[in-house]
Write a protein that holds these residues in place. Structure first.
Motif, mmCIF file in Angstrom:
data_model
loop_
_atom_site.group_PDB
_atom_site.id
_atom_site.type_symbol
_atom_site.label_atom_id
_atom_site.label_comp_id
_atom_site.label_asym_id
_atom_site.label_seq_id
_atom_site.Cartn_x
_atom_site.Cartn_y
_atom_site.Cartn_z
ATOM 1 N N GLN A 190 0.823 -1.201 0.000
ATOM 2 C CA GLN A 190 0.000 0.000 0.000
ATOM 3 C C GLN A 190 0.861 1.255 0.000
ATOM 4 O O GLN A 190 0.603 2.203 -0.748
ATOM 5 N N TYR A 191 1.903 1.284 0.831
ATOM 6 C CA TYR A 191 2.749 2.473 0.889
ATOM 7 C C TYR A 191 3.444 2.708 -0.452
ATOM 8 O O TYR A 191 3.456 3.838 -0.958
ATOM 9 N N ALA A 192 4.042 1.668 -1.019
ATOM 10 C CA ALA A 192 4.755 1.819 -2.292
ATOM 11 C C ALA A 192 3.812 2.293 -3.393
ATOM 12 O O ALA A 192 4.147 3.194 -4.175
ATOM 13 N N ALA A 193 2.617 1.713 -3.454
ATOM 14 C CA ALA A 193 1.669 2.075 -4.512
ATOM 15 C C ALA A 193 1.121 3.486 -4.340
ATOM 16 O O ALA A 193 0.763 4.135 -5.323
ATOM 17 N N HIS A 194 1.058 3.978 -3.120
ATOM 18 C CA HIS A 194 0.510 5.309 -2.865
ATOM 19 C C HIS A 194 1.554 6.417 -3.000
ATOM 20 O O HIS A 194 1.192 7.585 -3.164
ATOM 21 N N ASN A 195 2.823 6.082 -2.904
ATOM 22 C CA ASN A 195 3.839 7.126 -2.792
ATOM 23 C C ASN A 195 4.872 7.159 -3.921
ATOM 24 O O ASN A 195 5.682 8.083 -3.965
ATOM 25 N N ALA A 196 4.854 6.190 -4.808
ATOM 26 C CA ALA A 196 5.756 6.235 -5.956
ATOM 27 C C ALA A 196 5.235 7.226 -6.995
ATOM 28 O O ALA A 196 4.025 7.444 -7.112
ATOM 29 N N GLN A 197 6.155 7.840 -7.743
ATOM 30 C CA GLN A 197 5.736 8.774 -8.794
ATOM 31 C C GLN A 197 4.978 8.051 -9.908
ATOM 32 O O GLN A 197 4.012 8.576 -10.459
ATOM 33 N N LYS A 198 5.422 6.849 -10.241
ATOM 34 C CA LYS A 198 4.745 6.016 -11.231
ATOM 35 C C LYS A 198 4.619 4.600 -10.674
ATOM 36 O O LYS A 198 5.543 4.094 -10.045
ATOM 37 N N VAL A 199 3.463 3.973 -10.931
ATOM 38 C CA VAL A 199 3.191 2.638 -10.393
ATOM 39 C C VAL A 199 2.802 1.704 -11.538
ATOM 40 O O VAL A 199 1.840 1.973 -12.272
ATOM 41 N N TYR A 200 3.563 0.627 -11.678
ATOM 42 C CA TYR A 200 3.294 -0.360 -12.720
ATOM 43 C C TYR A 200 2.935 -1.693 -12.067
ATOM 44 O O TYR A 200 3.658 -2.197 -11.209
ATOM 45 N N LEU A 201 1.821 -2.260 -12.485
ATOM 46 C CA LEU A 201 1.401 -3.571 -12.012
ATOM 47 C C LEU A 201 1.883 -4.624 -13.008
ATOM 48 O O LEU A 201 1.603 -4.520 -14.204
ATOM 49 N N CYS A 202 2.592 -5.613 -12.520
ATOM 50 C CA CYS A 202 3.152 -6.667 -13.373
ATOM 51 C C CYS A 202 2.390 -7.965 -13.127
ATOM 52 O O CYS A 202 2.664 -8.678 -12.150
ATOM 53 N N ILE A 203 1.431 -8.277 -13.988
ATOM 54 C CA ILE A 203 0.619 -9.480 -13.822
ATOM 55 C C ILE A 203 0.383 -10.158 -15.166
ATOM 56 O O ILE A 203 0.415 -9.511 -16.209
ATOM 57 N N ASP A 204 0.129 -11.476 -15.130
ATOM 58 C CA ASP A 204 -0.258 -12.148 -16.360
ATOM 59 C C ASP A 204 -1.767 -12.014 -16.551
ATOM 60 O O ASP A 204 -2.512 -11.719 -15.612
ATOM 61 N N SER A 205 -2.215 -12.206 -17.768
ATOM 62 C CA SER A 205 -3.599 -11.914 -18.130
ATOM 63 C C SER A 205 -4.603 -12.781 -17.384
ATOM 64 O O SER A 205 -5.781 -12.403 -17.272
ATOM 65 N N ALA A 206 -4.176 -13.927 -16.840
ATOM 66 C CA ALA A 206 -5.098 -14.803 -16.108
ATOM 67 C C ALA A 206 -5.581 -14.166 -14.807
ATOM 68 O O ALA A 206 -6.590 -14.604 -14.239
ATOM 69 N N LYS A 207 -4.907 -13.116 -14.331
ATOM 70 C CA LYS A 207 -5.279 -12.493 -13.053
ATOM 71 C C LYS A 207 -6.332 -11.392 -13.214
ATOM 72 O O LYS A 207 -6.816 -10.863 -12.210
ATOM 73 N N PHE A 208 -6.690 -11.046 -14.438
ATOM 74 C CA PHE A 208 -7.775 -10.081 -14.641
ATOM 75 C C PHE A 208 -9.099 -10.719 -14.213
ATOM 76 O O PHE A 208 -9.402 -11.854 -14.567
#
Length: 248
Positions: A190-208
């Protein structure tokens, strides 16, 4: 004091999956009456299930051991990791999340002068082999199921740094946001996602379309999602609506 104890209790039960009343009293250093009140609260919130002589973690079946996750969609994870690594620029201060995809990013970081902050032992091992990467390992107790570290001081350590890009892992992505099963990593993610200038989620398509126990980040907070294949039309429209770039 009770909030700290409750978090410690949740972490202990999830790490061990199940525990007896006597074991928990000794680990938490509380009386049985105090422990039972805490367990009643956790059971009411859906975190645990009471069994004869103790409790078990209700979501333990959803957290696949790290070794098993590593072989699921292995080629997709490698492709995602390499593509994510290409988004890194000289001088970036990076947060690399735990998981089986982010370590592959290091294959694209050779020769780049960057700083890496991580609680993942797999990322630590991979980054340690690159002479141009300044590596900061976040402190904490080691959790074998996720091969990561976490304690009450981990986020405090992370707060010292200005993160330019965070590369996040997750158990699922849905209209509930970015979700995860490992509760002990919630505050770090939560902290990293809220406070980074840019946030990239790295997931494979099966997780949608997959939702897990805790949402640590809303879709609107994401800069982009790095994925090996495009999800269905419904999700493409949703990402466009939320202003999230799909990076294949």
């Amino acid at each position: 004091m009770r909030l700290y104890r409750m978090q410690e209790l949740k972490d202990y039960i999830q790490q061990h999956e199940k525990a007896s009343i006597d074991e928990l009293c000794q680990a938490m250093r509380v009386s049985k009456s105090t422990l039972r009140r805490d367990l009643d609260l956790l059971a009411g919130e859906g975190w645990i299930e009471k069994v004869y002589g103790g409790v078990k973690y209700r979501d333990s079946s959803q957290l696949i051991p790290y070794e098993n996750r590593g072989v699921l969609n292995a080629e997709a994870k490698r492709a995602i990791g390499r593509r994510a690594g290409e988004l890194v620029e000289e001088g970036d201060v990076l947060f690399l999340d735990s998981g089986t995809t982010t370590p592959y990013m290091l294959e694209s970081l050779s020769g780049k002068h960057v700083t890496v902050l991580t609680h993942s032992i797999s990322v630590i091992n991979a980054a340690g082999a690159l002479p141009d990467v300044a590596l900061f390992a976040l402190p904490g107790l080691y959790y074998p199921k996720t091969k990561s570290f976490r304690c009450m001081d981990t986020v405090a350590f992370l707060r010292k740094y200005n993160i330019t890009k965070a590369f996040m892992a997750a158990s699922g992505f849905s209209r509930s946001g970015v979700t995860n099963s490992a509760t002990w990593e919630y505050d770090i993610k939560q902290y990293a996602a809220h406070n980074a200038q840019k946030v990239y989620l790295c997931i494979d398509s099966a997780k949608f379309g997959v939702t897990r126990m805790m949402t640590y980040c809303e879709a609107e907070q994401l800069t982009g999602i790095v994925c090996e294949a495009a999800p269905g039309e419904e999700w493409l429209e949703y990402l466009e609506e939320k202003g999230v770039e799909l990076i294949l």
